[in-house]
Enzyme design. Structure first.
Site, short mmCIF file in Angstrom:
data_model
loop_
_atom_site.label_atom_id
_atom_site.label_comp_id
_atom_site.label_asym_id
_atom_site.label_seq_id
_atom_site.Cartn_x
_atom_site.Cartn_y
_atom_site.Cartn_z
N HIS A 223 -17.66 28.95 12.84
CA HIS A 223 -18.17 30.16 12.18
C HIS A 223 -18.78 31.07 13.23
O HIS A 223 -19.18 30.64 14.30
CB HIS A 223 -19.18 29.83 11.08
CG HIS A 223 -20.44 29.15 11.54
ND1 HIS A 223 -20.44 27.93 12.19
CD2 HIS A 223 -21.74 29.51 11.44
CE1 HIS A 223 -21.70 27.57 12.45
NE2 HIS A 223 -22.51 28.51 12.03
N HIS B 279 -21.48 32.55 14.25
CA HIS B 279 -22.91 32.69 14.54
C HIS B 279 -23.07 32.49 16.04
O HIS B 279 -22.36 31.67 16.65
CB HIS B 279 -23.74 31.65 13.79
CG HIS B 279 -23.90 31.95 12.32
ND1 HIS B 279 -24.62 31.14 11.47
CD2 HIS B 279 -23.45 32.98 11.56
CE1 HIS B 279 -24.60 31.66 10.25
NE2 HIS B 279 -23.89 32.76 10.27
N ASP C 120 -24.91 30.95 18.04
CA ASP C 120 -25.11 29.64 18.68
C ASP C 120 -23.83 28.81 18.68
O ASP C 120 -23.77 27.75 19.31
CB ASP C 120 -26.27 28.86 18.03
CG ASP C 120 -26.05 28.56 16.57
OD1 ASP C 120 -25.54 29.44 15.84
OD2 ASP C 120 -26.37 27.43 16.13
N HIS C 121 -22.78 29.29 18.01
CA HIS C 121 -21.49 28.58 17.99
C HIS C 121 -20.38 29.36 18.69
O HIS C 121 -19.55 28.80 19.37
CB HIS C 121 -21.06 28.28 16.56
CG HIS C 121 -22.01 27.37 15.88
ND1 HIS C 121 -21.82 26.01 15.81
CD2 HIS C 121 -23.21 27.62 15.29
CE1 HIS C 121 -22.86 25.46 15.18
NE2 HIS C 121 -23.71 26.41 14.86
ZN LIG Z 1 -25.60 26.52 14.20
#
Ligand SMILES: [Zn+2]
Length: 263
Positions: free
Chosen positions: A68, A70, A72-73
């Site tokens: 996804h 976001h 942090d990914h």
């Molecule tokens: Zn995350």
């Protein structure tokens, strides 16, 4: 099969620990000659260096899958592409994908499974008996549900589909891997946790709670203050579900979650 090596999978943990990211974000590498990556992780140079180094040892990268969009990914995607070359990127997030993935699509050795809830574009990836769950299911703790239409109903439906899979390993976006029978048990625990929250929310509403603080106090009373915005977002998703099902009493206040996007 109690070690990642038995599945030819490695985890590279990013140095971004926090209340939402637990020990940090996990980037996963699967197979070799070439390997495939699930989630570049955050844009931290030392993390991307280690990830690219591990990928080189494994004979290069066949493609990068994104659970996804976001930060942090997926935030490290550009930096990772600079390091490993211009490889295919599979995602449901239009702005990230060179191969737009939907439920059931194959991407190298991975099969995408739509798992909305935490984010509308969220995918889990299945490779054999290993499931890469992103932020749909974590190694410990629970996830927040980002309220949009049908987010929670979609999430519960996705969990039911994951529970039906033949699994021997969960590789979450945060927290450690989960092996053997524990993998399925963890998925059931997540579904039951959501249903417990719903039960407590209905109890609060039946007891006359209408303000979001009253509902939070009753159904999310165990959540530490720092995670309150996440609890509010998740409460909003629960309220949306009850409203869609015609089960929300008049006057119940949906929390104003503003711009909260979480992680
Ligand atoms: Zn995350």
């Amino acid at each position: 099969m109690e070690r990642l090596e038995d599945f030819d999978i490695t985890c590279v943990l990013a140095e971004n620990p926090g209340p939402f990211t637990l020990d940090g974000s996990n980037s996963w590498l699967i197979g070799r000659d070439p390997c495939w990556i699930v989630d570049p992780g955050p844009p931290i140079d030392s993390h991307l260096d280690r990830l690219a180094g591990e990928a080189a040892v494994r004979g290069g990268v066949g493609g990068i899958a994104i659970t996804h969009d976001h930060a942090d990914h997926s935030g490290g995607l550009e930096g990772l592409l600079e390091r490993v070359g211009d490889v295919p990127v599979g995602a449901a997030a239009v702005s990230r994908a060179s191969e737009l993935l939907a439920d059931g699509d194959d991407f190298g050795p991975l099969t995408a499974i739509a798992t909305p809830g935490h984010a509308p574009d969220h995918l889990a990836f299945l490779a054999g008996e290993a499931l890469f769950t992103g932020d749909a299911v974590l190694g410990h703790g629970s996830v927040y549900i980002s309220p949009d239409e049908n987010a929670l109903a979609g999430y519960l439906n996705a969990l039911d589909r994951l529970i039906a899979l033949e699994l021997n390993l969960l590789c979450p976006g945060h927290g450690g891997p989960i092996f053997g029978d524990e993998a399925r048990a963890r998925l059931i625990e997540y579904r039951d946790h959501r249903l417990d929250r719903e039960r407590m929310l209905i109890e609060a509403l039946e007891g006359g709670a209408r303000s979001s603080d009253e509902m939070l106090a009753h159904a999310w009373g165990d959540v530490p203050a720092i995670l309150k915005p996440a609890a509010e977002a998740t409460l909003a998703a629960h309220i949306d579900k009850l409203a869609a099902e015609g089960r929300l009493p008049a006057g119940a206040q949906r929390p104003d979650i503003g711009e909260y996007g979480g992680l």
